[in-house]
Every structure is written in structure tokens, then in C-alpha cells.
Write a protein that holds these residues in place. Structure first.
Motif, short mmCIF file in Angstrom:
data_model
loop_
_atom_site.label_atom_id
_atom_site.label_comp_id
_atom_site.label_asym_id
_atom_site.label_seq_id
_atom_site.Cartn_x
_atom_site.Cartn_y
_atom_site.Cartn_z
N THR A 37 0.84 -1.20 0.00
CA THR A 37 0.00 0.00 0.00
C THR A 37 0.87 1.25 0.00
O THR A 37 0.61 2.19 -0.75
N LEU A 40 2.40 1.63 -3.44
CA LEU A 40 1.40 2.09 -4.40
C LEU A 40 1.14 3.58 -4.24
O LEU A 40 1.06 4.31 -5.23
N GLU A 41 1.00 4.04 -3.01
CA GLU A 41 0.77 5.45 -2.76
C GLU A 41 1.95 6.29 -3.26
O GLU A 41 1.76 7.35 -3.86
N ALA A 43 4.04 5.47 -5.65
CA ALA A 43 4.03 5.42 -7.11
C ALA A 43 2.97 6.36 -7.68
O ALA A 43 3.20 7.04 -8.68
N GLU A 44 1.80 6.42 -7.04
CA GLU A 44 0.76 7.34 -7.48
C GLU A 44 1.21 8.79 -7.36
O GLU A 44 0.96 9.59 -8.26
N GLN A 45 1.89 9.12 -6.28
CA GLN A 45 2.38 10.48 -6.11
C GLN A 45 3.42 10.83 -7.17
O GLN A 45 3.39 11.93 -7.74
N ARG A 46 4.33 9.89 -7.45
CA ARG A 46 5.33 10.14 -8.50
C ARG A 46 4.67 10.30 -9.86
O ARG A 46 5.05 11.16 -10.65
N LEU A 47 3.67 9.49 -10.13
CA LEU A 47 2.97 9.56 -11.41
C LEU A 47 2.25 10.89 -11.55
O LEU A 47 2.29 11.52 -12.62
N ARG A 48 1.60 11.36 -10.50
CA ARG A 48 0.93 12.66 -10.55
C ARG A 48 1.92 13.78 -10.77
O ARG A 48 1.63 14.75 -11.45
N SER A 53 -1.76 17.10 -15.90
CA SER A 53 -3.18 16.86 -16.08
C SER A 53 -3.67 17.61 -17.30
O SER A 53 -3.26 18.74 -17.56
#
Length: 67
Positions: A37, A40-41, A43-48, A53
Motif C-alpha cells: 500500500t 502504491l501510494e 508510485a501514485e504520487q510520483r505519477l501525478r 493533467s
């Protein structure tokens, strides 16, 4: 009667060991879930942060033509 008692005690001992084994597995899985978890969090922050956007901020939006 004595054989039945020994049989029951043996079954209980095996069940207790099985419960302890299952508890260890559950604990290990919970730690792994928590680690995944967190990964994943992150990775999501790096992706954002890397992916811009396509949606503009509301303050940057121009009003539609019919206004």
C-alpha cells in the motif's frame, strides 16, 4: 475412555499449532499488504508529479461562449 481422551488431546494440540501457523501467515500478509500500500501510494504520487493533467484548474478556465 483413556484412548479417546488421548485422541482429543492430540487433536487439540494439532489445532492449536494450526491456529498459531495461521496467525503467523496472517501477520506476514498484513505486513506485506501495508508495504505494498505504501509503495502504491508513493508510485501514485510520483505519477501525478510527472504526468501533467489535461484538465485546467477552475481558475484558469475561460467561460463558455454563451456567457
Amino acid at each position: 475412555m483413556d484412548d479417546r481422551l488421548v485422541d482429543l488431546e492430540t487433536r487439540i494440540a494439532f489445532q492449536e499449532q494450526g491456529i498459531q501457523d495461521l496467525e503467523a501467515v496472517i501477520l506476514r500478509q498484513q505486513k506485506e499488504i501495508e508495504a505494498l500500500t505504501r509503495r502504491l501510494e508513493a508510485a501514485e504520487q510520483r505519477l501525478r508529479a510527472v504526468t501533467p493533467s489535461n484538465l485546467a484548474d477552475l481558475s484558469e478556465e475561460t467561460p463558455p461562449p454563451h456567457y
